[in-house]
Every structure is written in C-alpha cells, then in structure tokens.
Design a protein around this motif. Structure first.
Motif, PDB file in Angstrom:
ATOM      1  N   MET A  25       0.916  -1.158   0.076  1.00  0.00           N
ATOM      2  CA  MET A  25      -0.827   0.146   0.189  1.00  0.00           C
ATOM      3  C   MET A  25       0.978   1.147   0.209  1.00  0.00           C
ATOM      4  N   ASN A  26       0.249   2.293  -0.579  1.00  0.00           N
ATOM      5  CA  ASN A  26       1.020   3.193  -0.733  1.00  0.00           C
ATOM      6  C   ASN A  26       0.493   4.452   0.445  1.00  0.00           C
ATOM      7  N   ALA A  27       0.776   4.721   1.467  1.00  0.00           N
ATOM      8  CA  ALA A  27      -0.046   5.196   2.584  1.00  0.00           C
ATOM      9  C   ALA A  27       0.459   7.663   2.478  1.00  0.00           C
ATOM     10  N   PRO A  28       1.346   7.788   1.999  1.00  0.00           N
ATOM     11  CA  PRO A  28       0.992   9.090   1.519  1.00  0.00           C
ATOM     12  C   PRO A  28      -0.031   9.649   0.730  1.00  0.00           C
ATOM     13  N   SER A  29      -0.143   8.546  -0.900  1.00  0.00           N
ATOM     14  CA  SER A  29      -0.421   9.429  -1.421  1.00  0.00           C
ATOM     15  C   SER A  29      -2.271   8.570  -1.184  1.00  0.00           C
ATOM     16  N   LEU A  30      -2.627   8.032  -0.183  1.00  0.00           N
ATOM     17  CA  LEU A  30      -3.871   7.684   0.446  1.00  0.00           C
ATOM     18  C   LEU A  30      -4.549   9.027   1.272  1.00  0.00           C
ATOM     19  N   ASN A  31      -4.032   9.573   1.766  1.00  0.00           N
ATOM     20  CA  ASN A  31      -4.206  10.638   2.363  1.00  0.00           C
ATOM     21  C   ASN A  31      -4.582  11.700   1.204  1.00  0.00           C
ATOM     22  N   HIS A  32      -4.359  11.497  -0.082  1.00  0.00           N
ATOM     23  CA  HIS A  32      -5.185  12.324  -0.628  1.00  0.00           C
ATOM     24  C   HIS A  32      -6.384  12.629  -1.816  1.00  0.00           C
ATOM     25  N   SER A  84     -23.788 -25.230   8.626  1.00  0.00           N
ATOM     26  CA  SER A  84     -23.807 -24.108   8.317  1.00  0.00           C
ATOM     27  C   SER A  84     -22.078 -23.722   8.295  1.00  0.00           C
ATOM     28  N   LYS A  85     -20.848 -22.435   7.659  1.00  0.00           N
ATOM     29  CA  LYS A  85     -20.436 -22.186   8.229  1.00  0.00           C
ATOM     30  C   LYS A  85     -20.452 -20.776   7.884  1.00  0.00           C
ATOM     31  N   ILE A  86     -20.540 -19.988   8.396  1.00  0.00           N
ATOM     32  CA  ILE A  86     -19.947 -18.533   9.092  1.00  0.00           C
ATOM     33  C   ILE A  86     -18.546 -17.789   7.729  1.00  0.00           C
ATOM     34  N   ARG A  87     -19.031 -17.067   7.309  1.00  0.00           N
ATOM     35  CA  ARG A  87     -17.758 -16.290   6.978  1.00  0.00           C
ATOM     36  C   ARG A  87     -17.783 -14.729   6.442  1.00  0.00           C
ATOM     37  N   VAL A  88     -17.080 -13.967   6.963  1.00  0.00           N
ATOM     38  CA  VAL A  88     -16.951 -12.359   7.755  1.00  0.00           C
ATOM     39  C   VAL A  88     -16.665 -12.390   5.805  1.00  0.00           C
ATOM     40  N   VAL A  89     -16.835 -11.492   5.079  1.00  0.00           N
ATOM     41  CA  VAL A  89     -16.810 -10.356   3.553  1.00  0.00           C
ATOM     42  C   VAL A  89     -16.193  -8.822   4.499  1.00  0.00           C
ATOM     43  N   PHE A  90     -15.285  -8.562   4.195  1.00  0.00           N
ATOM     44  CA  PHE A  90     -15.053  -7.247   4.511  1.00  0.00           C
ATOM     45  C   PHE A  90     -14.950  -6.537   3.281  1.00  0.00           C
ATOM     46  N   ASP A  91     -15.485  -5.288   2.766  1.00  0.00           N
ATOM     47  CA  ASP A  91     -16.073  -5.068   1.508  1.00  0.00           C
ATOM     48  C   ASP A  91     -15.123  -3.597   1.224  1.00  0.00           C
ATOM     49  N   VAL A  92     -13.969  -4.392   0.298  1.00  0.00           N
ATOM     50  CA  VAL A  92     -13.485  -3.426   0.430  1.00  0.00           C
ATOM     51  C   VAL A  92     -13.838  -2.020  -0.874  1.00  0.00           C
ATOM     52  N   SER A  93     -14.536  -2.583  -1.524  1.00  0.00           N
ATOM     53  CA  SER A  93     -15.065  -2.226  -2.702  1.00  0.00           C
ATOM     54  C   SER A  93     -16.709  -1.297  -2.519  1.00  0.00           C
ATOM     55  N   VAL A  94     -16.221  -0.316  -1.796  1.00  0.00           N
ATOM     56  CA  VAL A  94     -17.416   0.436  -1.033  1.00  0.00           C
ATOM     57  C   VAL A  94     -16.784   1.455  -1.400  1.00  0.00           C
ATOM     58  N   PRO A  95     -17.303   2.751  -1.806  1.00  0.00           N
ATOM     59  CA  PRO A  95     -16.484   4.118  -2.345  1.00  0.00           C
ATOM     60  C   PRO A  95     -16.695   4.703  -0.915  1.00  0.00           C
ATOM     61  N   SER A  96     -15.548   5.882  -0.499  1.00  0.00           N
ATOM     62  CA  SER A  96     -15.669   6.398   0.121  1.00  0.00           C
ATOM     63  C   SER A  96     -16.347   7.716  -0.403  1.00  0.00           C
ATOM     64  N   SER A  97     -16.441   9.078  -0.146  1.00  0.00           N
ATOM     65  CA  SER A  97     -17.054   9.718  -0.362  1.00  0.00           C
ATOM     66  C   SER A  97     -16.336  10.535  -1.023  1.00  0.00           C
ATOM     67  N   SER A  98     -15.049  10.481  -1.541  1.00  0.00           N
ATOM     68  CA  SER A  98     -14.007  11.192  -2.632  1.00  0.00           C
ATOM     69  C   SER A  98     -14.391  10.082  -3.850  1.00  0.00           C
ATOM     70  N   CYS A  99     -15.602   8.787  -3.964  1.00  0.00           N
ATOM     71  CA  CYS A  99     -16.290   7.727  -5.008  1.00  0.00           C
ATOM     72  C   CYS A  99     -14.385   7.443  -4.748  1.00  0.00           C
ATOM     73  N   LEU A 100     -13.504   7.145  -4.592  1.00  0.00           N
ATOM     74  CA  LEU A 100     -12.551   5.954  -5.127  1.00  0.00           C
ATOM     75  C   LEU A 100     -12.952   5.333  -3.495  1.00  0.00           C
ATOM     76  N   LEU A 135      -8.928  -7.287  -1.331  1.00  0.00           N
ATOM     77  CA  LEU A 135      -7.909  -6.133  -1.774  1.00  0.00           C
ATOM     78  C   LEU A 135      -7.451  -6.691  -2.892  1.00  0.00           C
ATOM     79  N   THR A 136      -7.006  -5.998  -3.927  1.00  0.00           N
ATOM     80  CA  THR A 136      -6.637  -5.595  -5.250  1.00  0.00           C
ATOM     81  C   THR A 136      -5.453  -6.338  -5.353  1.00  0.00           C
ATOM     82  N   PRO A 137      -4.404  -6.472  -4.554  1.00  0.00           N
ATOM     83  CA  PRO A 137      -2.984  -6.964  -4.241  1.00  0.00           C
ATOM     84  C   PRO A 137      -3.150  -7.974  -3.410  1.00  0.00           C
ATOM     85  N   SER A 138      -4.083  -8.654  -3.149  1.00  0.00           N
ATOM     86  CA  SER A 138      -3.685  -9.943  -2.147  1.00  0.00           C
ATOM     87  C   SER A 138      -3.691 -11.270  -3.181  1.00  0.00           C
TER      88      SER A 138
END
Length: 171
Positions: free
Chosen positions: A1-8, A75-91, A166-169
């Motif tokens: 991940m590239n943390a500095p650019s994430l701020n912007h 029955s097996k439960i699995r928790v899904v982390f939805d990383v495709s939800v857009p933030s307020s910047s639509c990203l 996550l895309t890089p997973s």
C-alpha cells in the motif's frame, strides 16, 4: 500500500461503515445462531492478533458483514470485508492500491505438470491471507468498526493482515 498518497485520494468512509454496521447488527439480532457465529468469528480474528484496537484514527473504514454457506446439514459463516465500497471521494481502497501480477500458477499448467512429475503434493492453507502481516503504517487504511460485545459501544479496530478482497491480495 502507498500510505502517503492515500491521504489525498481517499475520502471519508467511517459514516457509511458505521451505518452498514448498525443495519447488519439489527438484522443479526433477529437470528441468534448467526449473531453468535459472527461474534465468534470476530473474537477469533481478534484473539489470533489479526486485528487490534485502533491506536490511530483510520483513513479508510471497511464495512463488513457475514455470509452463511450451507453445505448439506452444516452451515459455515464467513465474514466479508467489503473493500469495494467507495469513500466520499468516490474512490475505494482497491482503486488506490497497486495491482501486481498474480504469483500463483495457472491451474491448467499445474495439471499438465502432473504428467511430467513422479510425485505431486497438495495442501490446504488455512487462513492464507491472514498469515501475512501488512506494514504498520498501512494499518490505518484497514479499519473496521465493531462492538466487542452486545453491551459495548462500537470500537475502532485495525486489521493487521492482508484482507481478502483487496486488489493486491493474490500477489
């Protein structure tokens, strides 16, 4: 991940994650078995040190929910982390992450290789992505909201390992 650019680039995502958590908790409260299974899953995630209470404010909050997989009587439960939800910047978080080439071999190549080798080994790797820690400076990009128990307030947690979805997973 590239943390500095994430701020912007990433916008606010906490309010949407909180709203989805409340909706999910409300639905779960009507199904006791599912509620208990989800709580057990999240407690295991915490006890295995795959997440911890946040020590910093998050840059991106990942909404999550449980999915039940029926397999006959089990029955097996699995928790899904939805990383495709857009933030307020639509990203989304996936939008700002680097995509690297997949390192796994193509299944057709593996099947052809079986014909040229005397022995083949197979293995099932349990919690494969959760075995890989991310850099500490990137923890703030993987925050979730969750109440540790029904009588606790919602707390902020940092996911410490690769999150599936996550895309890089695959890299």
């Amino acid at each position: 991940m590239n943390a500095p650019s994430l701020n912007h680039e990433l916008g606010e995502s906490r309010n949407l994650a909180l709203k989805r958590l409340y909706n999910f908790e409300q639905r779960l409260s009507k199904i006791a078995d599912l509620y208990d299974a989800n709580r057990k899953f999240m407690n295991e995630y915490f006890s295995l040190s795959h997440m911890k209470l946040a020590t910093r404010t998050g840059k991106y909050f990942i909404p999550h929910h449980a999915v039940v997989k029926q397999n006959g009587y089990l029955s097996k439960i699995r928790v899904v982390f939805d990383v495709s939800v857009p933030s307020s910047s639509c990203l989304t978080l996936n939008d700002v992450l680097c995509v690297d080439p997949k390192l796994q071999s193509d299944i057709s190549n593996l099947l052809l290789m079986c014909r040229t080798r005397k022995f083949m080994f197979t293995a099932d790797l349990v919690k494969i992505f959760r075995q890989i820690r991310i850099h500490e400076e990137d923890y703030t990009c993987q925050h979730i909201l969750w109440p540790q128990s029904p009588d606790h307030e919602v707390s902020e947690f940092e996911l410490l390992t690769i999150t599936y979805g996550l895309t890089p997973s695959p890299y």
